[in-house]
Design an enzyme around this catalytic site. Structure first.
Site, PDB file in Angstrom:
ATOM      1  N   ASN A   1     -93.881 -45.120   2.772  1.00 19.70           N
ATOM      2  CA  ASN A   1     -94.558 -45.504   4.013  1.00 19.70           C
ATOM      3  C   ASN A   1     -94.236 -44.443   5.063  1.00 19.70           C
ATOM      4  O   ASN A   1     -93.119 -44.369   5.554  1.00 19.70           O
ATOM      5  CB  ASN A   1     -94.043 -46.895   4.430  1.00 19.70           C
ATOM      6  N   TRP A   2     -95.227 -43.637   5.375  1.00 21.91           N
ATOM      7  CA  TRP A   2     -94.977 -42.510   6.281  1.00 21.91           C
ATOM      8  C   TRP A   2     -94.987 -42.934   7.744  1.00 21.91           C
ATOM      9  O   TRP A   2     -94.700 -42.122   8.625  1.00 21.91           O
ATOM     10  CB  TRP A   2     -96.015 -41.405   6.048  1.00 21.91           C
ATOM     11  N   LYS A   3     -95.368 -44.166   8.001  1.00 23.54           N
ATOM     12  CA  LYS A   3     -95.426 -44.672   9.387  1.00 23.54           C
ATOM     13  C   LYS A   3     -96.243 -43.719  10.267  1.00 23.54           C
ATOM     14  O   LYS A   3     -97.182 -43.104   9.784  1.00 23.54           O
ATOM     15  CB  LYS A   3     -94.006 -44.914   9.911  1.00 23.54           C
TER      16      LYS A   3
ATOM     17  N   HIS B   1     -96.009 -55.521   7.853  1.00 26.40           N
ATOM     18  CA  HIS B   1     -94.758 -54.769   8.004  1.00 26.40           C
ATOM     19  C   HIS B   1     -94.020 -55.279   9.239  1.00 26.40           C
ATOM     20  O   HIS B   1     -94.646 -55.641  10.240  1.00 26.40           O
ATOM     21  CB  HIS B   1     -95.055 -53.270   8.125  1.00 26.40           C
TER      22      HIS B   1
ATOM     23  N   GLU C   1     -92.559 -53.865  11.567  1.00 24.86           N
ATOM     24  CA  GLU C   1     -92.878 -53.182  12.830  1.00 24.86           C
ATOM     25  C   GLU C   1     -94.174 -53.736  13.423  1.00 24.86           C
ATOM     26  O   GLU C   1     -94.310 -53.868  14.639  1.00 24.86           O
ATOM     27  CB  GLU C   1     -92.958 -51.662  12.593  1.00 24.86           C
TER      28      GLU C   1
ATOM     29  N   GLU D   1     -87.911 -56.624   3.040  1.00 27.03           N
ATOM     30  CA  GLU D   1     -87.350 -55.596   3.897  1.00 27.03           C
ATOM     31  C   GLU D   1     -86.494 -56.237   4.993  1.00 27.03           C
ATOM     32  O   GLU D   1     -87.021 -56.630   6.044  1.00 27.03           O
ATOM     33  CB  GLU D   1     -88.467 -54.774   4.538  1.00 27.03           C
TER      34      GLU D   1
ATOM     35  N   GLY E   1     -84.639 -48.138   8.624  1.00 25.17           N
ATOM     36  CA  GLY E   1     -84.424 -46.974   9.475  1.00 25.17           C
ATOM     37  C   GLY E   1     -83.028 -46.893  10.069  1.00 25.17           C
ATOM     38  O   GLY E   1     -82.778 -46.105  10.976  1.00 25.17           O
TER      39      GLY E   1
ATOM     40  N   SER F   1     -83.876 -48.373   4.181  1.00 25.12           N
ATOM     41  CA  SER F   1     -82.949 -47.265   3.911  1.00 25.12           C
ATOM     42  C   SER F   1     -82.743 -46.986   2.416  1.00 25.12           C
ATOM     43  O   SER F   1     -81.625 -46.681   1.989  1.00 25.12           O
ATOM     44  CB  SER F   1     -81.617 -47.493   4.619  1.00 25.12           C
TER      45      SER F   1
ATOM     46  N   GLY G   1     -89.307 -45.594   3.683  1.00 27.11           N
ATOM     47  CA  GLY G   1     -89.758 -44.976   4.928  1.00 27.11           C
ATOM     48  C   GLY G   1     -89.234 -43.550   5.042  1.00 27.11           C
ATOM     49  O   GLY G   1     -89.790 -42.618   4.479  1.00 27.11           O
ATOM     50  N   GLY G   2     -88.138 -43.395   5.760  1.00 30.78           N
ATOM     51  CA  GLY G   2     -87.589 -42.065   6.070  1.00 30.78           C
ATOM     52  C   GLY G   2     -87.477 -41.123   4.883  1.00 30.78           C
ATOM     53  O   GLY G   2     -87.888 -39.954   4.960  1.00 30.78           O
TER      54      GLY G   2
END
Ligand code: PGA
Length: 250
Positions: free
Chosen positions: A9-11, A95, A97, A167, A173, A213, A234-235
């Protein structure tokens, strides 16, 4: 046996040219890897360009969001048909966010799941508790509500085709990952809940990813867990090297 599924997930990261460079590098690094479904979720602006690079490869394209109507006066939204048109196969829904910043509710998540399924997009439905909820011992009730309300009215067949992503919000993150015990405990709870709602056959088919993470250093231990069938990353998905290593978990 459930086929593992690893999605990046590149956000809200990467311009079109940066996205194309990253996905080209990734496609090279995971060429020939099988036994795992691989996906990337670039921002909307880069979906089409990324999908062109991914055509005829083992990397599928995923949207980070979806709207529940197919066309009309919905300024700023992107419809299921538009996502299919540019080559998406999966859609991330709910998600944390989006729930926290954009106010998405379980009711909205439910509408989006139906919209995705109608257009043969596989929903990746995210659930998870905040740190405060975990500390108050509310993890299971929070997740139970998210699943019961989010997946309301789905048939067992429809439910069986979903991907869920557990999640824990405190792990997203933050560099903090759930321990393997914490992850397995919640994943097993989710599967039990899914069996109560949709029967054990559907519950056994549903793939449950872990997110929060995930990195090369912890993916192998996580993927070894009985009820953990993949990762939403993500990251560590923003670099081809680390994401390829996660995909090649062992
Ligand atoms: P993270 O993000 O891997 O950077 O923690 C995961 C996610 O939000 O899906």
């Amino acid at each position: 046996m459930r086929r593992p599924i690893i999605v990046g997930n590149w956000k809200m990261n990467k311009t079109v040219s940066e996205a194309v460079a990253l996905v080209k590098d990734l496609v090279d690094k995971v060429r020939g890897v099988d036994g795992v479904d691989i996906g990337v979720a670039p921002p909307f602006t880069a979906l089409e360009a990324v999908a062109k690079v991914c055509a005829s490869t083992n990397v599928a394209v995923c949207s980070q969001n979806i709207f529940w109507e197919n066309s009309g006066a919905f300024t700023g939204e992107v419809s299921p048909a538009m996502l299919v048109d540019v080559g998406c196969k999966y859609a991330i829904i709910g998600h944390s966010e989006r729930r926290a910043i954009m106010g998405e509710t379980d009711g909205i998540v439910n509408k989006k799941i139906f919209a995705a399924l109608k257009h043969k997009l596989t929903p990746i439905v995210c659930v998870g508790e905040t740190l405060k909820q975990r500390e108050l011992n509310e993890t299971f009730t929070v997740i139970e509500t998210q699943i019961t309300a989010g997946l309301e009215r789905l048939s067992p067949d429809e439910a069986g085709s979903l991907v869920l992503a557990y999640e824990p919000i405190w792990a997203i993150g933050t560099g903090k990952t759930a321990t393997t015990d914490q992850a397995q405990e919640v994943h097993a709870f989710i599967r039990k809940k899914l069996a109560d709602l949709f029967g054990s056959e559907a519950a056994n088919d549903i793939r449950i990813q872990y997110g929060g993470s995930v990195k090369p250093e912890n993916v192998d231990d996580l993927m070894a867990l009985e009820d953990l069938d993949g990762a939403l990353v993500g990251g560590a998905a923003l670099k081809a090297d680390s994401f390829a290593r996660i995909i090649k978990f062992h």
